[in-house]
Design a protein around this motif. Structure first.
Motif, PDB file in Angstrom:
ATOM      1  N   ASP A  93      -3.286 -14.340  -7.101  1.00 29.21           N
ATOM      2  CA  ASP A  93      -3.258 -12.888  -7.257  1.00 29.21           C
ATOM      3  C   ASP A  93      -4.677 -12.354  -7.086  1.00 29.21           C
ATOM      4  O   ASP A  93      -5.521 -12.519  -7.960  1.00 29.21           O
ATOM      5  CB  ASP A  93      -2.705 -12.514  -8.634  1.00 29.21           C
ATOM      6  N   TYR A  94      -4.920 -11.743  -5.941  1.00 28.41           N
ATOM      7  CA  TYR A  94      -6.240 -11.176  -5.638  1.00 28.41           C
ATOM      8  C   TYR A  94      -6.302  -9.692  -5.976  1.00 28.41           C
ATOM      9  O   TYR A  94      -7.285  -9.031  -5.676  1.00 28.41           O
ATOM     10  CB  TYR A  94      -6.569 -11.337  -4.148  1.00 28.41           C
ATOM     11  N   GLY A  95      -5.254  -9.167  -6.565  1.00 28.31           N
ATOM     12  CA  GLY A  95      -5.178  -7.735  -6.817  1.00 28.31           C
ATOM     13  C   GLY A  95      -4.690  -6.977  -5.601  1.00 28.31           C
ATOM     14  O   GLY A  95      -4.876  -5.770  -5.489  1.00 28.31           O
ATOM     15  N   SER A  96      -4.062  -7.675  -4.666  1.00 28.62           N
ATOM     16  CA  SER A  96      -3.511  -7.058  -3.460  1.00 28.62           C
ATOM     17  C   SER A  96      -2.030  -7.413  -3.374  1.00 28.62           C
ATOM     18  O   SER A  96      -1.564  -8.297  -4.092  1.00 28.62           O
ATOM     19  CB  SER A  96      -4.256  -7.563  -2.218  1.00 28.62           C
ATOM     20  N   PRO A  97      -1.278  -6.753  -2.498  1.00 29.74           N
ATOM     21  CA  PRO A  97       0.160  -7.043  -2.401  1.00 29.74           C
ATOM     22  C   PRO A  97       0.485  -8.444  -1.872  1.00 29.74           C
ATOM     23  O   PRO A  97       1.570  -8.949  -2.103  1.00 29.74           O
ATOM     24  CB  PRO A  97       0.682  -5.993  -1.417  1.00 29.74           C
ATOM     25  N   ASP A  98      -0.432  -9.077  -1.169  1.00 30.75           N
ATOM     26  CA  ASP A  98      -0.164 -10.386  -0.560  1.00 30.75           C
ATOM     27  C   ASP A  98      -0.831 -11.498  -1.370  1.00 30.75           C
ATOM     28  O   ASP A  98      -2.052 -11.595  -1.415  1.00 30.75           O
ATOM     29  CB  ASP A  98      -0.682 -10.391   0.876  1.00 30.75           C
ATOM     30  N   HIS A  99      -0.023 -12.343  -2.015  1.00 27.57           N
ATOM     31  CA  HIS A  99      -0.545 -13.447  -2.817  1.00 27.57           C
ATOM     32  C   HIS A  99      -0.492 -14.778  -2.072  1.00 27.57           C
ATOM     33  O   HIS A  99      -0.853 -15.802  -2.629  1.00 27.57           O
ATOM     34  CB  HIS A  99       0.253 -13.586  -4.123  1.00 27.57           C
ATOM     35  N   PRO A 136     -13.392  -8.353  -7.679  1.00 27.61           N
ATOM     36  CA  PRO A 136     -12.627  -7.577  -6.696  1.00 27.61           C
ATOM     37  C   PRO A 136     -13.487  -6.913  -5.624  1.00 27.61           C
ATOM     38  O   PRO A 136     -13.027  -6.681  -4.514  1.00 27.61           O
ATOM     39  CB  PRO A 136     -11.918  -6.516  -7.545  1.00 27.61           C
ATOM     40  N   LYS A 141     -10.698  -6.101   1.885  1.00 30.33           N
ATOM     41  CA  LYS A 141      -9.490  -5.278   1.792  1.00 30.33           C
ATOM     42  C   LYS A 141      -8.927  -5.027   3.182  1.00 30.33           C
ATOM     43  O   LYS A 141      -9.650  -4.666   4.092  1.00 30.33           O
ATOM     44  CB  LYS A 141      -9.793  -3.930   1.123  1.00 30.33           C
ATOM     45  N   ASP A 143      -5.290  -3.354   5.185  1.00 29.66           N
ATOM     46  CA  ASP A 143      -4.027  -2.640   5.052  1.00 29.66           C
ATOM     47  C   ASP A 143      -2.915  -3.498   5.621  1.00 29.66           C
ATOM     48  O   ASP A 143      -3.039  -4.037   6.728  1.00 29.66           O
ATOM     49  CB  ASP A 143      -4.061  -1.300   5.807  1.00 29.66           C
ATOM     50  N   LEU A 144      -1.834  -3.625   4.883  1.00 27.47           N
ATOM     51  CA  LEU A 144      -0.675  -4.354   5.386  1.00 27.47           C
ATOM     52  C   LEU A 144       0.109  -3.432   6.294  1.00 27.47           C
ATOM     53  O   LEU A 144       0.370  -2.282   5.964  1.00 27.47           O
ATOM     54  CB  LEU A 144       0.197  -4.836   4.226  1.00 27.47           C
TER      55      LEU A 144
END
Length: 149
Positions: A93-99, A136, A141, A143-144
């Motif tokens: 969990d990097y604090g982004s939607p993709d783990h 973080p 960063k 964008d997906l």
């Protein structure tokens, strides 16, 4: 710098490494040797490979030679790093939607070493997802993009 790291050339090689490496984190760096960001990441990986040899095995995978894994892990940005432990995909969990993967390069060697240590300790306790120890601000960063939804 990728000269000092093990390269996997095909799906069979990748499958064999994932299945056969026991009690270590398998680090698969997906990218291209001629990409400048990949070269920067390879430098960090090669400098830390010896220090992490008890906890991790690091491999380089060319995205063009492993299209099945490139599609499976949705590797649209390079470099991307995927982690395994005892044949199981480790998520962070990097604090982004993709783990499922780390995208981009690490800012410092210590960021990578801390991440491997957290993944290793979590995996030894039976966890399949761990919390990233990286600040973080040091996580790239992106964008997906979702096509056709």
């Amino acid at each position: 710098m990728s000269l000092f790291l093990n390269k996997l050339a095909c799906k069979r090689d990748i499958d064999e490494v994932i299945k056969s490496v026991a009690e270590k984190v398998v680090v698969l760096r997906f990218g291209r040797d001629e990409d400048s960001v990949c070269l920067h990441l390879d430098e960090i990986l090669s400098k830390t490979a010896h220090d992490l040899s008890n906890m991790a095995s690091i491999y380089i995978v060319d995205v063009d030679k492993a299209p099945i894994y490139t599609r499976y892990f949705d590797i649209s940005y390079i470099p991307s790093i995927v982690f395994f432990f005892n044949g199981q995909h480790m998520k962070v969990d990097y604090g982004s939607p993709d783990h499922t993967k780390f995208v981009g390069s690490f800012k410092t060697k210590q960021d990578f070493m801390d991440l491997i240590e957290v993944i290793y300790r979590g995996a030894m306790r039976g966890k399949m997802i761990v919390q990233s120890p990286i600040d973080p601000r040091n996580i790239p960063k992106f964008d997906l993009l979702y096509h056709g939804i």
